[in-house]
Write an enzyme that holds these catalytic residues in place. Structure first.
Site, mmCIF file in Angstrom:
data_model
loop_
_atom_site.group_PDB
_atom_site.id
_atom_site.type_symbol
_atom_site.label_atom_id
_atom_site.label_comp_id
_atom_site.label_asym_id
_atom_site.label_seq_id
_atom_site.Cartn_x
_atom_site.Cartn_y
_atom_site.Cartn_z
ATOM 1 N N LYS A 27 0.837 -1.203 0.000
ATOM 2 C CA LYS A 27 0.000 0.000 0.000
ATOM 3 C C LYS A 27 0.871 1.252 0.000
ATOM 4 O O LYS A 27 0.596 2.212 -0.724
ATOM 5 C CB LYS A 27 -0.931 0.003 1.217
ATOM 6 N N GLN A 71 -5.015 -1.810 9.786
ATOM 7 C CA GLN A 71 -4.775 -3.144 9.240
ATOM 8 C C GLN A 71 -5.310 -4.210 10.187
ATOM 9 O O GLN A 71 -4.968 -4.239 11.361
ATOM 10 C CB GLN A 71 -3.270 -3.352 8.996
ATOM 11 N N ASP A 94 -11.413 1.488 4.072
ATOM 12 C CA ASP A 94 -11.705 0.052 4.032
ATOM 13 C C ASP A 94 -13.183 -0.217 3.787
ATOM 14 O O ASP A 94 -13.567 -1.319 3.409
ATOM 15 C CB ASP A 94 -11.301 -0.623 5.350
#
Length: 176
Positions: A27, A71, A94
């Site tokens: 990322k 995460q 997300d």
């Protein structure tokens, strides 16, 4: 960028999960390649829930950060729901915040969970018609299974969810 804004992404990584570290590094690399502002915040496994929530609140108020990604998985002593709900919906890249999930359910613009959205983009790029198809989703996780099924439903497919309690999985998949 046309408005003199450099998009900013903050990624929070807890612990030393190798798969998560690899994913986060990819990322960061993508952000650099796109000319985005990228911030990585790393915590040990024993980070307190309070400290993590405070950092998210700080990032929510940071005008240089436009997206926040925590995460997963997070350490077991931290309430994942509290963490997800603490991210502002407009910074929830997300797509896990209940507001974004609700918008997805009703077909409104929203940040979408990346794997289900990636599946839809791939199928559209392959020019595979979705409307009217029977789609079987195997799995019912909040991260992939449920959102994938909803995105198929939003595209007018008939969706069947199968999971660990499904009887005769073969029968369902043959109908897909």
């Amino acid at each position: 960028k046309s408005r003199k804004v450099v998009p900013g992404l903050a990624v929070i990584l807890e612990g030393d999960n190798h798969a998560s570290q690899t994913y986060v590094n990819s990322k960061r690399k993508a952000c650099v390649e796109l000319g985005m502002h990228s911030v990585l915040i790393e915590y040990p496994d024993n980070v307190s829930e309070h400290e993590l929530l405070n950092k998210i609140a700080e990032l929510n108020g940071d005008s240089t950060i436009h997206g926040i990604l925590v995460q997963l998985p997070i350490p077991k002593h931290i309430d994942e729901i509290k963490v997800i709900e603490s991210i502002l919906p407009e910074k929830d890249v997300d797509g896990f915040h209940p507001i974004n999930i609700g918008r997805m359910m009703t077909g409104q613009d929203a940040f979408l969970p990346c794997t289900p959205y990636g599946i839809m983009v791939m199928l559209k790029d392959m020019e595979i018609e979705i409307a009217g198809k029977n789609v079987v989703v195997i799995g019912r996780s909040n991260i992939v299974g449920k959102p994938a099924g909803q995105l198929f439903l939003n595209e007018h497919a008939t969706v069947t969810y199968c999971h660990s309690k499904t009887q005769d999985l073969k029968k369902h998949t043959k109908q897909a």
